[in-house]
Design a protein around this motif. Structure first.
Motif, mmCIF file in Angstrom:
data_model
loop_
_atom_site.group_PDB
_atom_site.id
_atom_site.type_symbol
_atom_site.label_atom_id
_atom_site.label_comp_id
_atom_site.label_asym_id
_atom_site.label_seq_id
_atom_site.Cartn_x
_atom_site.Cartn_y
_atom_site.Cartn_z
ATOM 1 N N HIS A 1 0.777 -1.184 -0.040
ATOM 2 C CA HIS A 1 -0.060 -0.147 -0.044
ATOM 3 C C HIS A 1 1.124 1.127 0.091
ATOM 4 O O HIS A 1 0.395 2.245 -0.614
ATOM 5 N N ASP B 1 -4.745 7.896 3.267
ATOM 6 C CA ASP B 1 -5.935 7.434 3.863
ATOM 7 C C ASP B 1 -5.767 7.023 5.375
ATOM 8 O O ASP B 1 -4.600 6.769 5.839
ATOM 9 N N GLU B 2 -6.753 7.428 6.002
ATOM 10 C CA GLU B 2 -6.854 7.249 7.338
ATOM 11 C C GLU B 2 -6.386 5.816 7.996
ATOM 12 O O GLU B 2 -5.751 5.863 8.935
ATOM 13 N N ARG B 3 -6.783 4.796 7.483
ATOM 14 C CA ARG B 3 -6.356 3.434 7.826
ATOM 15 C C ARG B 3 -4.712 3.272 7.753
ATOM 16 O O ARG B 3 -4.095 2.634 8.809
ATOM 17 N N ALA C 1 -3.115 5.487 10.380
ATOM 18 C CA ALA C 1 -3.223 4.917 11.612
ATOM 19 C C ALA C 1 -2.088 4.005 12.110
ATOM 20 O O ALA C 1 -1.693 3.834 13.029
ATOM 21 N N ALA C 2 -2.222 2.927 11.036
ATOM 22 C CA ALA C 2 -1.251 1.794 11.243
ATOM 23 C C ALA C 2 0.110 2.284 11.594
ATOM 24 O O ALA C 2 0.803 1.786 12.205
ATOM 25 N N TRP D 1 -2.903 -3.834 9.354
ATOM 26 C CA TRP D 1 -4.027 -2.795 9.268
ATOM 27 C C TRP D 1 -4.548 -3.224 10.667
ATOM 28 O O TRP D 1 -5.304 -2.370 11.142
#
Length: 143
Positions: free
Chosen positions: A7, A102-104, A107-108, A143
């Motif tokens: 990603h 992106d937020e995910r 955050a990870a 994730w």
């Protein structure tokens, strides 16, 4: 599900991120004590560690081994201010490197850097092996 490594854009994207982060760390007044001079292999080692943590190749483990990262941090006596600044500079570097926002994903990455900085901080103050964080392998972050 796609790995954090894929990603992020793979090895090239992570190498670019670590180059940006390392330049910022070398210039930062709070981090300068931890990064007093440029070490030619530092960006590569950071890249290998991050790549492996994010589900990419295990080059860090194969070529250096986790004991290497313990030894690098021992005796640094990382302060809470330095730890917090490390996290802040790293997260700022994500934007400059053009990594996904992106937020995910973010955050990870934040969780990974927060965790890793706390492990490094604990190991930096360890007087004996018993004082070290129990982690003995590159953590696999998802994730």
């Amino acid at each position: 599900m796609t790995s954090l490594y894929d990603h992020a854009g793979g090895a090239e994207a992570l190498h670019h991120l670590e180059e940006i982060f390392y330049a910022k760390a070398l210039a930062d007044p709070v981090l300068r004590a931890l990064f007093p001079h440029r070490v030619p292999t530092h960006v590569d080692h950071l890249t290998w560690f991050t790549a492996e943590s994010f589900g990419g190749p295990d080059r860090f483990t194969r070529e250096l081994g986790f004991a290497y990262i313990i030894d690098v941090h021992r005796g640094l006596h990382i302060t809470e201010e330095q730890r917090e600044r490390f996290v802040q500079v790293y997260l700022e570097s994500l934007d400059e490197a053009g990594l996904p926002d992106d937020e995910r994903f973010r955050a990870a990455v934040r969780e990974h850097v927060e965790f890793g900085s706390r492990v490094a901080q604990q190991n930096s103050h360890a007087k004996t092996d018993d004082d070290l964080h129990p982690l003995r392998e590159v953590p696999r972050w998802t994730w």
